[in-house]
Design a protein around this motif. Structure first.
Motif, PDB file in Angstrom:
ATOM      1  N   ARG A  53       8.457  20.348  49.019  1.00 44.07           N
ATOM      2  CA  ARG A  53      10.054  19.070  48.069  1.00 44.07           C
ATOM      3  C   ARG A  53       9.877  19.603  46.514  1.00 44.07           C
ATOM      4  NH1 ARG A  53      10.648  15.560  53.350  1.00 44.07           N
ATOM      5  NH2 ARG A  53       9.213  14.599  52.128  1.00 44.07           N
ATOM      6  N   ASP A  68      16.409  18.087  51.086  1.00 42.49           N
ATOM      7  CA  ASP A  68      15.318  18.486  52.593  1.00 42.49           C
ATOM      8  C   ASP A  68      15.701  19.059  53.129  1.00 42.49           C
ATOM      9  OD1 ASP A  68      13.902  16.848  50.248  1.00 42.49           O
ATOM     10  OD2 ASP A  68      13.656  14.564  50.969  1.00 42.49           O
ATOM     11  N   ALA A  71      15.179  22.827  52.218  1.00 40.90           N
ATOM     12  CA  ALA A  71      13.831  22.670  51.718  1.00 40.90           C
ATOM     13  C   ALA A  71      13.883  24.332  52.328  1.00 40.90           C
ATOM     14  CB  ALA A  71      13.252  21.956  52.041  1.00 40.90           C
TER      15      ALA A  71
END
Length: 491
Positions: A53, A68, A71
């Protein structure tokens, strides 16, 4: 916080900080993103390896949780390696006897579509104007890493057999501007974005300046098709701009590939064989084009149109403003609309051609069915007639004399009866055909084309349709004829 700025964001940001501090680095940071023809093949599940990430390697501040959470829809990092600055040389930069780079980082990233992109970041102690030769070297990848060029060096790192840098690329120029006096002038901005240290007339350029990136007196945000200049922003703004540039370059490369494929299928459709080809061959070609068009439309939506919208995923003004402006500055949004229309028209033309092929196949099937019915009817009629005749002569009765020939005139009534049955059958067929034709003539009442259209609208919208039949009672009265002129009595 004072306009003079503060040191860059610490490694661990305190949770009670009101906002991220502005960068205060010395020198200039240049980042060039290259599109490649390499594709990332995901590892098998459970192998424990894969892309990372961006928040693991980049400071995204309070936006890290949003990046996140999405992602799989944003770029991810395959590999990041720091290179020895002493081994990195550039043709124009080295020839101008400029200072050596302070830090060099090579990024390997992957887009959601699976494309692999390279990003080379170089920190130098030089002004914006002095960085123009290095920008030119980086744009054309005229950079040497050790004894190899950048393309060969990156290909060897990821195990690719052939170099694969594509023509799509974008450059980012980051610099600190603690005070309003450090903000670059418009002339400096155009020189950096066009990578040419030449004067230019104002108001004659294609530089985009998003309002959100130029809100503060110490910040600057200017975008061109190939270079973006951001000064005086925070770390997370620079890093989100980096990720947006990666996504935009990937979209531009995929858009060009889609257009090339669409043009090839359009040429195949235009040069398709119509006259001498059988309907089955035409249908096979058209089905292949239709299937490919559907895949291209889906890829256009997934890899180009959907990534252009970042505001749905990231709730932040400056990153989303830069993202949208970058797609517009690079022409990705406008060109995607043109390619989408081209694919739509190709799909419509293919569908119309498939309808024509289906009609031709239906006519062929109807003719084949007619031939079959005629042949079967002929055989059935002959066999049924002979069956009736042989059945009569095969009965054991007094009307059948074994001493007479079957062509004897005594059997004429039998032949007449069989002939009458055949004639009645043909007469019944002709009568039913005449009834069908009469019904078609009754249902096909003569009416103008506009009448059917208005009648359809009346049925759908419940609006009255006036009857155009002339009403004798509403006919205008004939105008009286003028009285005859009076003749003069006098000569």
């Amino acid at each position: 916080m004072s306009p003079a700025g503060t040191p860059s964001e610490p490694e661990i940001e305190p949770y009670d900080a009101p906002f991220a501090p502005y960068v205060s680095r010395d020198g200039t940071r240049l980042t060039t993103i290259y599109a490649t023809s390499w594709t990332y093949a995901p590892d098998r599940p459970g192998s424990g390896t894969g892309p990372r990430r961006p928040s693991d390697l980049l400071k995204l501040g309070r936006l890290a949780s949003y990046y996140d959470a999405h992602a799989d829809q944003l770029p991810r990092v395959l590999l990041r390696e720091r290179l020895d600055p002493a081994t990195v040389t550039a043709r124009r930069w080295s020839a101008s006897a400029q200072a050596d780079p302070e830090a060099v980082v090579l990024w390997y990233l992957t887009a959601p579509s699976g494309q692999i992109l390279l990003a080379l970041t170089i920190d130098v102690q030089a002004s914006l104007i002095d960085c123009i030769p290095l920008l030119e070297d980086l744009h054309y990848a005229e950079v040497t890493c050790g004894d190899k060029g950048l393309e060969q060096f990156a290909a060897a790192r990821i195990g690719a057999t052939v170099p694969g840098l594509l023509q799509e690329r974008h450059q980012l120029v980051f610099r600190a501007s603690p005070t309003a006096q450090d903000v670059p002038s418009p002339d400096t901005v155009q020189r950096v974005i066009y990578r040419a240290d030449l004067p230019a007339r104002p108001d004659h350029d294609s530089i985009c300046q998003p309002a959100e990136l130029n809100r503060r007196p110490t910040t600057t945000g200017a975008l061109g098709p190939y270079v973006s200049l951001l000064t005086g922003h925070q770390d997370y703004v620079e890093n989100t701009a980096f990720l947006s540039a990666v996504q935009a370059v990937a979209s531009a490369a995929r858009l060009r590939e889609i257009r090339v494929e669409a043009d090839s299928y359009t040429r195949r459709f235009r040069t398709r064989p119509d006259g001498g080809a059988r309907p089955h061959e035409r249908r096979t070609l058209l089905e292949h084009i239709t299937d490919a068009t559907g895949h291209l439309e889906l890829e256009l939506s997934y890899s180009v149109e959907t990534p252009a919208d970042l505001a749905t995923l990231i709730p932040s003004l400056r990153p989303t403003a830069y993202h949208t402006a970058l797609y517009e500055a690079m022409g990705v949004t406008e060109h995607a609309t043109a390619v989408s229309q081209s694919l739509t028209r190709l799909g419509n033309a293919t569908t119309a051609e498939l309808t024509s092929v289906q009609s031709a196949e239906q006519r062929s099937a109807d003719r084949r069915r007619v031939r079959t019915v005629v042949a079967v009817t002929f055989v059935t009629t002959v066999t049924a007639t002979l069956g009736l005749l042989f059945a009569f002569f095969g009965v054991n009765s007094s009307e059948v004399d074994v001493h007479r020939s079957m062509f004897d005139l005594a059997y004429a009534p039998v032949y007449a009866l069989i002939a009458s049955v055949l004639v009645l059958g043909f007469a019944l067929y002709a009568t039913l055909q005449a009834v069908d034709r009469a019904a078609l003539r009754r249902n096909r009442a003569p009416a103008p084309t506009w009448h059917g259209t208005h009648r359809l609208l009346s049925d759908e919208l419940r609006s009255p349709v006036p009857d155009n039949t002339p009403n004798p009672s509403l006919a205008p009265a004939p105008s009286p004829s003028p009285p005859p002129a009076r003749q003069s009595a006098e000569r």
